[in-house]
Design an enzyme around this catalytic site. Structure first.
Site, PDB file in Angstrom:
ATOM      1  N   ASP A 156       1.101  -1.308  -0.078  1.00  0.00           N
ATOM      2  CA  ASP A 156      -0.073  -0.133  -0.136  1.00  0.00           C
ATOM      3  C   ASP A 156       1.033   1.303  -0.036  1.00  0.00           C
ATOM      4  OD1 ASP A 156      -3.298   0.104   0.988  1.00  0.00           O
ATOM      5  OD2 ASP A 156      -2.167   2.077   0.848  1.00  0.00           O
ATOM      6  N   LYS A 214     -13.475   0.855 -14.251  1.00  0.00           N
ATOM      7  CA  LYS A 214     -13.607  -0.485 -13.952  1.00  0.00           C
ATOM      8  C   LYS A 214     -14.217  -1.542 -14.957  1.00  0.00           C
ATOM      9  CE  LYS A 214     -12.220   0.110  -9.603  1.00  0.00           C
ATOM     10  NZ  LYS A 214     -11.219  -0.733  -9.171  1.00  0.00           N
ATOM     11  N   ASP A 230       4.080   2.775  -4.635  1.00  0.00           N
ATOM     12  CA  ASP A 230       2.826   3.436  -5.251  1.00  0.00           C
ATOM     13  C   ASP A 230       2.554   2.358  -6.379  1.00  0.00           C
ATOM     14  OD1 ASP A 230       1.205   4.836  -7.369  1.00  0.00           O
ATOM     15  OD2 ASP A 230       2.202   6.628  -6.864  1.00  0.00           O
ATOM     16  N   THR A 262     -22.301  -1.216  -3.202  1.00  0.00           N
ATOM     17  CA  THR A 262     -21.723  -0.357  -2.301  1.00  0.00           C
ATOM     18  C   THR A 262     -21.599  -1.102  -0.967  1.00  0.00           C
ATOM     19  OG1 THR A 262     -23.415   1.361  -3.133  1.00  0.00           O
ATOM     20  CG2 THR A 262     -22.437   1.742  -1.106  1.00  0.00           C
ATOM     21  N   SER A 304     -16.232  -3.458 -10.134  1.00  0.00           N
ATOM     22  CA  SER A 304     -17.515  -2.750  -9.284  1.00  0.00           C
ATOM     23  C   SER A 304     -18.740  -2.981 -10.134  1.00  0.00           C
ATOM     24  CB  SER A 304     -16.830  -1.318  -9.264  1.00  0.00           C
ATOM     25  OG  SER A 304     -18.051  -0.690  -9.026  1.00  0.00           O
ATOM     26  N   TYR A 339     -14.574   6.707 -13.048  1.00  0.00           N
ATOM     27  CA  TYR A 339     -14.441   5.374 -12.324  1.00  0.00           C
ATOM     28  C   TYR A 339     -15.009   4.401 -12.918  1.00  0.00           C
ATOM     29  CZ  TYR A 339     -14.604   2.314  -8.267  1.00  0.00           C
ATOM     30  OH  TYR A 339     -14.588   1.417  -7.349  1.00  0.00           O
TER      31      TYR A 339
END
Ligand SMILES: NC(=O)c1ccc[n+]([C@@H]2O[C@H](COP(=O)([O-])OP(=O)(O)OC[C@H]3O[C@@H](n4cnc5c(N)ncnc54)[C@H](O)[C@@H]3O)[C@@H](O)[C@H]2O)c1
Length: 254
Positions: free
Chosen positions: A38, A157, A60, A185, A140, A153
């Site tokens: 991370d 995805k 990164d 969500t 997503s 976004y």
């Protein structure tokens, strides 16, 4: 607690995040050895604290050099990595696609699309050494149906959903399965941020109730519910499953 992942070596990017941490904890509980990555050293250390057999690498996910360093450190610690979860991702800015700047676009696609691709590039050779592998990419519901509020976004995805299919075909002969999870969500930092993007407190409350009204199960998901689905896709229980996008969304896409 099961032992589906006993001594299996798993690499996770975005391991400091809400979903990354929940998944890391589940896999650790089932015996996995974890390489955690991370950019946020503090959150990464909090995840490592719940994963007894783990290493931490700060970097990164957009940087080929950082990801190659991650792959090398994982291999040095545990031997070749067999399973990969490139979970690092960001929401970017809300609004219509054309209202984002070129810099917004480049940043979002670098983290959400180039990052997972770099991770696959770095770890597939290690999976080939093992003779098998499993990758679960992070799409997503916004990567399966266009989102008017998180437009870029959604596009990023969508790229992951089709990268999954393409890579499943690329690597079937290597005995490497490639699937993606498509969360709806889910409670956690990213969802909190998506509500903040809606505006003031009143706009946030309106957005929350609009989102809930579109979910047949009438609630948001819990990170553990995504972790369970990801663990299934990674595990040998899913040995004949490759190239799918699995929605875990309370029925939102029906
Ligand atoms: N939470 C949800 O509701 C939801 C829904 C659908 C998809 N997803 C996807 O699941 C994945 C994980 O989401 P989450 O809820 O854990 O998000 P999160 O915001 O809680 O965590 C994301 C993590 O990625 C790290 N990260 C971001 N950019 C990075 C970079 N350039 N290099 C290294 N690390 C970086 C952050 O530091 C953070 O720890 C993401 O790809 C996200 O798009 C989440």
């Amino acid at each position: 607690m099961g032992e589906r992942f006993k001594d299996r070596v798993v690499a996770i990017t975005g391991a400091g995040g809400g979903l990354g941490r929940s998944i890391a904890a589940l896999l650790a509980g089932e015996g996995a050895r974890l390489a955690l990555f991370d950019r946020d050293a503090r959150r990464l250390a909090e995840t490592a604290a719940v994963c007894p057999t783990s290493i931490q690498v700060v970097g990164d996910a957009r940087s080929a050099a950082d990801i190659e360093r991650f792959a090398a450190e994982a291999r040095a610690a545990f031997g070749p990595v067999e399973m990969l979860l490139p979970a690092a991702g960001v929401l970017g800015k809300a609004g219509a696609a054309i209202d984002n700047t070129e810099a917004d676009f480049d940043r979002l696609f670098a983290i959400n699309v180039k990052g997972p691709w770099l991770a696959c590039k770095a770890f597939v050779p290690q999976m080939r050494e093992v003779g098998r592998g499993a990758i679960v990419l992070f799409s997503s519901t916004a990567g399966l149906a266009g989102s008017p509020t998180l437009s870029l976004y959604s596009a990023s995805k969508g790229a992951i959903t089709l990268l999954t299919e393409a890579m499943a075909l690329n690597h079937a002969a290597d005995n490497i399965r490639v699937n993606c999870i498509a969360p709806g969500t889910i409670e956690g930092p990213m969802t909190d941020e998506s509500f903040r993007l809606a505006g003031d407190a009143q706009a946030q409350a309106a957005r929350r109730s609009l989102m809930l009204s579109g979910i047949p199960l009438r609630r948001f998901g819990e990170p553990g519910e995504i972790a369970a689905a990801v663990a299934y896709l990674l595990s040998d229980d899913a040995a004949f499953t490759t190239g799918i996008a699995l929605p875990v969304d309370g029925g939102r896409l029906i």
